[in-house]
Design an enzyme around this catalytic site. Structure first.
Site, PDB file in Angstrom:
ATOM      1  N   CYS A  21       0.832  -1.198   0.000  1.00 46.35           N
ATOM      2  CA  CYS A  21       0.000   0.000   0.000  1.00 46.35           C
ATOM      3  C   CYS A  21       0.877   1.262   0.000  1.00 46.35           C
ATOM      4  O   CYS A  21       1.532   1.550  -0.991  1.00 46.35           O
ATOM      5  CB  CYS A  21      -0.971  -0.031   1.168  1.00 46.35           C
ATOM      6  SG  CYS A  21      -2.392   1.077   0.939  1.00 46.35           S
ATOM      7  N   HIS A  65      -3.618  -5.552   1.162  1.00 43.43           N
ATOM      8  CA  HIS A  65      -3.421  -5.863   2.577  1.00 43.43           C
ATOM      9  C   HIS A  65      -3.848  -7.303   2.826  1.00 43.43           C
ATOM     10  O   HIS A  65      -4.813  -7.793   2.237  1.00 43.43           O
ATOM     11  CB  HIS A  65      -4.265  -4.933   3.450  1.00 43.43           C
ATOM     12  CG  HIS A  65      -3.810  -3.515   3.439  1.00 43.43           C
ATOM     13  ND1 HIS A  65      -2.631  -3.103   4.016  1.00 43.43           N
ATOM     14  CD2 HIS A  65      -4.388  -2.398   2.904  1.00 43.43           C
ATOM     15  CE1 HIS A  65      -2.497  -1.794   3.863  1.00 43.43           C
ATOM     16  NE2 HIS A  65      -3.552  -1.347   3.185  1.00 43.43           N
TER      17      HIS A  65
END
Length: 485
Positions: A332, A428
């Site tokens: 991310c 994630h």
């Protein structure tokens, strides 16, 4: 419908874990249970079934209840992105930012929406288990409170107070709470729990009775140190301040602790691997040269964390690691940092501007107001993978032509550099995929065991629920909540 709220004498007393334990214990009794936290402050979040986001602890508590996480379980989420500014999430969606100047007024205005979420949950279950935030003894924050006694009184929910004996002073912390809070608030508290006890509980009998005498509240149990809780994801950054014990003969995976680190529980599945040692590197220390892999974690403020990374000299460590042939994985915000440039022309994270990235991937990121929240599945490194996206901004460039993952919806995710040793991904939770974790670890010479992280978390929830049920008076807690009274 019944409800019970667990509040604490302070932060990190174990509220989240005990709520999860109680949720699983009541679920084992055949009750329909749902978790709820009116207001949370955390940069560790999870994507919900309805496409929103909530605090990681409430997502774990939903798992404890064997239900899908929903945005109503944490209607107000504050995600710190600067020293005095937080992103405001309401009902799972971004609503703007809150600063220290308007925090109290804005927070109090959210009570109606908090109660709306709570009422929706009540209609779907037998009992709602509510978690407070911080402590009701923070009387300077009482006006406009929606997290502790403000909510308890507005919703008429009885409270059990948790004290942490491991940190010391538990008698004073519980009795002191009774002394400083308003009488009407104190009347909402119907009992207390002592948490994190080590040793023979009989040695605390006198102290336990003294708390009952001085507070007027009933003791509901002394909960031992729940060792299985270490296998659960944590949303509290306090855990990062506790270094793990070193183990000889393991390959090191190092992760720098950035000021606005988020979703650091992404690394938890790596702890299932006996051939790996995960080292969280605090500010002021170099990234160890002996690391086999560096993981750059998510960030709530990528540009600010990029500056912090350079100030620590970690950019030099990372590039030296790459020159030595080491692996680097960016998740991310960490993926964005690996690129050539991060631009924020609209001031999403702060003042408008842009910064250079590490330049290890031929991509660049443009931050934008739209927040992407979704679960995805696909294939990466020849293995199935699933995870969730939670980011603001789009990453593009030639490097995306060598994508990390091919997603089932036809899209792709991330980028891999030409030598295959630098990987960036928006997913994630990807380390939780056993086959993918094994494929990644093979690149640093570790034979992964392929353990199922989700099954391990579920077993840990069973373990803490069993311990909790053995030491807490759950029947009394149900009566307090309004079941079997």
């Amino acid at each position: 419908m019944a409800a019970l709220m667990l509040q604490g004498t302070g932060s990190d007393v174990g509220k989240s874990v005990l709520v999860a334990a109680l949720c699983r214990a009541l679920t084992h009794r055949g009750l329909r249970v749902l978790p709820f936290k009116p207001q949370n402050m955390s940069n560790n979040a999870a994507v919900t079934a309805d496409g929103g986001e909530i605090g990681r602890a409430q997502a774990l508590q939903a798992i404890a209840c064997r239900v899908e996480p929903h945005s109503d379980m944490n209607p107000v989420l504050l995600k710190p992105q600067a020293d005095r500014t937080s992103q405001l999430i309401v009902h799972g969606r971004v609503r703007g930012t809150l600063g220290s100047g308007n925090f109290r007024e804005a927070r109090g205005a959210l009570m109606t929406e908090v109660l709306e979420s709570y009422d929706r949950l009540r209609g779907q279950c037998d009992i709602v288990i509510v978690e407070g935030a911080g402590s009701p003894a923070e009387i300077n924050l009482r006006k406009g409170d929606i997290a502790n006694m403000g909510f308890a009184r507005a919703a008429d929910v009885s409270v059990v107070l948790i004290g942490d004996i491991d940190r010391g002073g538990v008698i004073a912390s519980i009795v002191g709470t009774r002394a400083v809070i308003e009488a009407d608030d104190a009347a909402m508290i119907r009992g207390f729990l002592i948490n994190k006890f080590r040793g023979d509980p009989a040695l605390f009998d006198d102290g336990y009775r003294e708390i009952e005498r001085r507070s007027g509240w009933r003791g509901l149990g002394v909960i031992p140190w729940l060792s299985a809780a270490a296998r659960l994801p944590s949303e509290d950054a306090v855990i990062l301040e506790r270094p793990a014990d070193p183990h000889e003969g393991r390959r090191m995976i190092a992760c720098p602790i950035l000021p606005r680190i988020s979703n650091f529980d992404d690394l938890d599945p790596l702890k299932l691997e006996p051939g790996v040692e995960v080292v969280m590197v605090p500010p002021g220390r170099p990234i160890p040269a002996e690391a086999a892999m560096i993981v750059l974690p998510g960030s709530k403020a990528t540009i600010a964390d990029m500056a912090a990374l350079r100030a620590e000299g970690w950019d030099i460590d990372i590039k030296a690691h790459h020159r030595r042939g080491g692996m680097i994985v960016g998740l991310c915000g960490g993926y964005q940092m690996l690129g050539q440039r991060i631009a924020d022309p609209l001031g999403i994270e702060g003042a408008p501007g842009e910064v250079e990235g590490l330049g290890l991937l031929d991509v660049e990121t443009l931050l934008s107001p739209a927040k992407i929240l979704r679960w995805v599945t696909g294939t990466a490194l020849g293995a199935p993978v699933e995870g969730y996206e939670m980011h603001m901004g789009e990453t593009s460039g030639a490097g995306t032509g060598r994508a990390f993952a091919a997603l089932e919806d036809g899209a792709s995710d991330g980028a891999v550099n030409g030598d295959g040793r630098v990987i960036g991904s928006y997913l994630h939770g990807l380390f939780a995929s056993p086959a993918l974790r094994r494929a990644l670890l093979a690149r640093i010479g570790v034979a992964g065991n392929g353990r199922d992280y989700a099954a391990d978390v579920d077993a840990a929830l069973d373990a803490i629920a069993a311990e909790f049920a053995a030491h807490a008076d759950i029947d009394a807690m149900l009566r307090i909540a309004g079941i079997g009274a």
